[in-house]
Design a protein around this motif. Structure first.
Motif: not given
Length: 518
Positions: A88-92, A116-121, A124-130, A180-189
């Motif tokens: 997700a989000t690759s367009g911006l 990342g996560n959907e709005l319900d938690g 979106i896809s697993p974290l990739r360590r590589d 980012s969860h320690q800095i800002g609010r909902i709204g990715l950009l």
């Protein structure tokens, strides 16, 4: 005894206080490097008061260092931006809407990774360590030491940001990481932008905090250092190193807190007129009302916590022009007021000259402005009063008129009554209200994020948020046994079934440290 210092665009103010008593106050010109102005203010304060250095138990500073660094694009660290969101989000991509000048200065290293996560938690896809190991390798290769990590809907579920930070730190333990969860609010950009701002200031934060500590030692003061946050509370030096972005707009909040202390009014509009700007905010229960929307910082859209303040370029140093139309500001002579204003022998017509000519202020040599046309002087005074009254009116959220408290060295620019019949209260020590606000500050901690009810009850969620806010306050320097909750707000999230946005604000007294110990 406490020392409160506020560094403004024109003046650096300092006060010495014990409990509710103001023992001494000074106002000095802000210097281009700012820190030397703090040394000068401290030296003059200690000399005028006759207080022994060892009696000072804490020093509180409100500073414009970090705001100035972003606005001017100077001393910003090259930053890596890691977004956990693919596919997700690759367009911006990150920083897509930043001003070109700032983008070039920061020269970001952009990394789009899975997560990342959907709005319900849901993920979106697993974290990739590589992917993150490749990021660490590139950071090492290009000697990049500060990182901003963002993840879609991390205020709902912060786990992926924390895991990514752990992986990077395991490879490069010296990294400065902002999440980012320690800095800002909902709204990715907007949240991501705020996180990047914090990250690019981390190196400067170390430099500034060390500089302030050195300034204290230069004048013989060995006491804990605290810096003002933009919610009207304080944070200790180590917390400031991690979250320099929280100092943004701390100047107006210091003035508002100082106005509440001086006027004894916890619910009012505060007009702070300095040498460069006029800031108007509203106090609710003694603390600044917070803005609910986005904030534009240096042309960058953000959504982190900021006070609800309106500002215009009106201050004691504002240049006055009479053609083609009569205008005051926004251009200002700033800290050069005592060299460039007419009353000080300069050649620039300023708002301060108008105030002296109108008999509203006593500074410099009034004989140097006697030639000014009385009609023009009266028109400028009326114009300044109209501008201030308009700001106060725009801050009202109900039909009830707001009591108006005016502070700041430039408050002599407005008359005793504003247009519309608004009476102005100008308390004693009004000129150094900003430094007083810093000196009387408590340590704060805030939580503003989205919780999912699930199997938990509403009260359990509120308790969790309260406990988190209190932990943040303690980590910022509050004494654990003094922390209390002063504000709780909750609202359902329409697009998230079972979701609720909870805002909690906690404050506490400074952790006691004996005088002479840092």
């Amino acid at each position: 005894m406490r020392v409160g210092i506020d560094v403004g665009g024109t003046h650096t103010d300092a006060v010495l206080m014990t409990d509710a008593e103001i023992l001494a106050e000074v106002k000095t010109a802000t210097t281009s490097d700012v820190t030397s102005g703090v040394v000068t203010a401290l030296q003059q304060l200690l000399t005028s008061s006759g207080i022994d250095h060892s009696q000072i138990t804490a020093v509180m500073i409100g500073t414009t260092h970090f705001t100035n660094a972003l606005v001017t694009g100077r001393r910003l660290a090259r930053t890596a931006v890691v977004r956990l969101a693919l596919p997700a989000t690759s367009g911006l991509p990150p920083m897509v809407n930043w001003p070109g000048r700032l983008y070039q200065v920061i020269n970001p290293s952009i990394h789009m990774c899975h997560g990342g996560n959907e709005l319900d938690g849901r993920p979106i896809s697993p974290l990739r360590r590589d992917e993150l190991l490749r990021v660490a390798e590139e950071l090492h290769t290009h000697d990049i030491g500060t990182v901003a990590i963002s993840s879609v809907f991390s205020p709902v579920n912060a786990r992926l940001e924390e895991e990514a930070a752990d992986i990077l730190l395991a490879e490069l333990p010296h990294l400065h990481i902002s999440m980012s969860h320690q800095i800002g609010r909902i709204g990715l950009l907007e949240r991501e932008n705020a996180t990047v701002i914090n990250a690019c200031l981390r190196d400067l934060a170390d430099e500034i905090v060390d500089g302030f500590i050195e300034a204290l030692h230069t004048v013989g003061v060995i006491a804990p250092l605290y810096l003002s946050q933009n919610d009207g509370t304080l944070m200790d030096a180590e917390y400031t190193r991690r979250y320099p972005v929280r100092t943004f707009a701390s100047g107006p909040t210091n003035s508002m807190r100082g106005a509440a202390f001086l006027a004894g009014n916890l619910d009012c509009a505060v007009v702070d007129i300095g040498g460069t700007t006029t800031d108007v905010g509203v106090l609710n229960g003694g603390y600044p009302r917070q803005a609910t929307g986005e904030a534009d910082i240096g042309g960058v859209r953000t959504n982190f916590r900021m006070p609800d303040v309106l500002s215009i370029g009106l201050g004691g140093g504002s240049r006055v022009t009479t053609a083609p139309v009569l205008a005051v500001g926004p251009d200002s002579v700033g800290y050069e007021l005592t060299n460039q204003a007419l009353v000080f022998g300069g050649d620039q017509l300023t708002a301060s000259d108008i105030a002296v000519a109108a008999g509203m202020a006593d500074m410099g040599d009034s004989a140097l402005v006697r030639h000014l046309n009385p009609s023009m002087v009266r028109r400028v005074v009326d114009l300044m009063a109209d501008q201030v009254a308009e700001l106060v009116e725009r801050m009202r959220v109900s039909a009830q008129p707001l009591p108006v408290v005016v502070v700041g060295g430039g408050s002599v620019l407005v008359p005793e009554t504003l247009p519309g019949g608004l009476a102005v209260h100008r308390p004693e020590h009004y000129a150094v209200a900003n430094a007083i606000g810093a000196a009387v500050g408590q340590v704060g901690g805030s939580v503003d994020r989205v919780f999912t009810i699930g199997a938990r009850t509403r009260e359990q969620l509120l308790d969790e948020a309260r406990e988190e806010a209190m932990r943040i306050a303690v980590s910022a320097g509050a004494a654990s046994d003094s922390v209390k909750i002063v504000d709780v707000n909750e609202a359902p999230v329409a697009y998230l079934p079972g979701g609720v946005r909870i805002q909690v604000h906690a404050v506490g007294d400074l952790e006691h440290t004996p005088a002479g110990q840092a």
